[in-house]
Write a protein that holds these residues in place. Structure first.
Motif: not given
Ligand code: SAH
Ligand code: SF4
Ligand code: F3S
Length: 470
Positions: A1-12, A142-151, A153-160
């Protein structure tokens, strides 16, 4: 699982590589004959991402359906720009939940800008356990992988990914038509206008290499495409991260050499619109005399609070230069009313600029506070009623000029890129002029993608009527 983080998102940080998309052989055709329904919210950038999503899904074997009730996979490509875009996507998620209760094998995925928002992902993790996957804007490939994994493994995949990461070339694309194409030239935005969420959802500015862009457009020319729109949140920043002496002006000049009858670009920030760009537009017939130049506000006080980096005076100077140097240029704009603390006088200043510029088109919005943006923390003493009232007055004002400008075209003969048969009026075609005005017209033996001459016979606020010119 990889979640969004605004502090990191601000860094350039300006370090990224250009890599090539590839799909493992085992994935090709794995979901043969399954159907997908894709709903897109938001801007052209999202529409273009959806063209990539479609092509990737079809590589997996999926077939598109326009009926979400019967689809095996529903994907929502979302937008965060204003509250109502948010609400629409959550409304659709509600309908998906009901469907999934009836059809537990249904797969539902959410991607796009909302997936980059910390608050949205938190809410999904708390309340939307049934959603199969969430993926962000930076890892579209990464769509093909994330979609395939969710099917599988039958678990919710969050990759942001919070940070934009590398630039991926050659993601497959399924374009909607054979005559109009969007081409990304720069991703992300470093402007950080105080009201705007895009720099967080789309990451830092990254230009595609000029060779890659030119190769893509060359191919489109060979395929007979008639119109290419160069895309970016701020196309004027093109090249700054890669080259010292090659920017949008130079890129436009190179693309103008190709056999594409119509080249256009969006969106331009008034801040770094160079003389070179104006010159290249003026000199090349196949670069459309159409510029989208967002004003946002006509009050210097508000522009400063918005972090827009220009004043009303410098905006008007640029506007005048464009009008003077580019014959028959048409200029459209974006305007926000009801920014925190906007006074009657501030609003009047916006109306004054509108009355001066007499725009050919304008997209007008009520300010919508966005999570984590500096403007959302400003004190706002303007009532909703007042904001709506200002929007109403602004719309009446801009509409008056749309009609006025359209009336001037009566009797002229315009080049029109045909889109197809009109849905409203039987046997009427519709298409767009070189200044992106919608024309409904009569004629025969025409097909979508043709460029024809149309005599304008009538003007309305948002469209023109005409007949095929002999
Ligand atoms: N990159 C483009 C803008 C993309 S967003 C540019 O800078 O011109 C499109 C438009 O949405 C903006 O021009 C602005 O007018 C509007 N917008 C952005 N954030 C908004 C907000 N928080 N509330 C209301 N309108 C907003
Ligand atoms: Fe948002 Fe400003 Fe960037 Fe446009 S330039 S995307 S309005 S931050
Ligand atoms: Fe919306 Fe994201 Fe575009 S927020 S306007 S889809 S860049």
């Amino acid at each position: 699982m990889e979640l969004p983080n605004y502090q990191e998102a601000r860094i350039r940080n300006k370090k990224y590589k250009t890599l090539k998309y590839k799909i493992e052989d085992g994935f090709k055709g794995k979901y043969q004959n399954k159907t997908y329904f894709l709903k897109t919210y938001g801007c052209q950038m999202n529409e273009h991402d959806s063209e990539n999503i479609k092509a990737m899904l079809e590589e997996l074997g999926f077939i598109e359906t326009k009926d979400y009730m019967s689809a095996d996979l529903i994907m929502l490509n979302t937008c965060s720009i204003r509250e109502n875009a948010h609400n629409k996507a959550f409304g659709m998620l509600g309908r998906c939940k009901n469907l999934k209760e009836k059809r537990p094998n249904l797969i539902v995925g959410l991607c796009g800008c909302m997936a980059q928002e910390e608050g949205v992902v938190k809410e999904i993790m708390q309340k939307y356990h049934w959603l199969n996957f969430v993926m962000g804007t930076h890892n579209l490939y990464r769509l093909p992988y994330i979609l395939d994994q969710s099917i599988e493994l039958n678990t919710q995949q969050i990759e942001v990914f919070s940070k934009e990461g590398d630039l991926i070339e050659e993601i497959p694309v399924k374009r909607d038509t054979g005559y109009k194409a969007w081409v990304n030239i720069i991703y992300g935005c470093d402007k950080f206008c105080t009201y705007c969420i895009v720099p967080y959802t789309r990451g830092g500015e990254r230009s595609r290499k000029k060779e890659d862009i030119i190769a893509e457009i060359k191919q489109l020319a060979e395929l007979g495409y008639k119109e290419v729109t160069l895309l970016g949140q701020n196309v004027n920043a093109y090249g700054k991260d890669l080259y010292t002496d090659y920017g949008l002006g130079e890129l436009l000049a190179d693309i103008a050499q190709m056999k594409i009858p119509r080249i256009t670009f969006m969106t331009s920030h008034p801040w770094d619109f160079t003389d070179k760009m104006i010159e290249v537009i003026a000199q090349n017939k196949n670069i459309l005399p159409y510029i989208h130049l967002p004003l946002q506000s006509g009050s210097n006080r508000i522009l400063k609070l918005m972090g827009r980096r220009y004043t009303k005076e410098s905006y008007l100077e640029l506007f005048d230069k464009m009008k003077k140097k580019i014959p028959s240029v048409s200029i459209s704009t974006d305007i926000i009313v009801g920014f925190p603390g906007e006074t009657d006088q501030d609003f009047q200043n916006t109306l004054d600029v509108v009355n001066y510029c007499k725009y050919d088109n304008a997209f007008t919005f009520i300010y919508s506070p966005r999570e984590n943006t500096p403007a959302a923390k400003l004190k706002d003493n303007v009532s909703q009623e007042e904001k709506e009232n200002r929007l109403h007055i602004l719309n009446n004002t801009v509409n008056k000029y749309f009609l006025e400008n359209n009336m001037k075209l009566i009797g002229s003969v315009e080049d029109v890129l045909v889109e197809g048969l009109s849905e409203k009026k039987k046997d009427n075609y519709y298409g767009y002029t070189r200044t992106k005005k919608l024309v409904n017209f009569t004629g025969e033996n025409i097909k979508a993608g043709d460029i024809v001459k149309v005599e304008i016979t009538e003007a309305k606020t948002w469209s023109l009527d005409g007949k095929l010119s002999k």
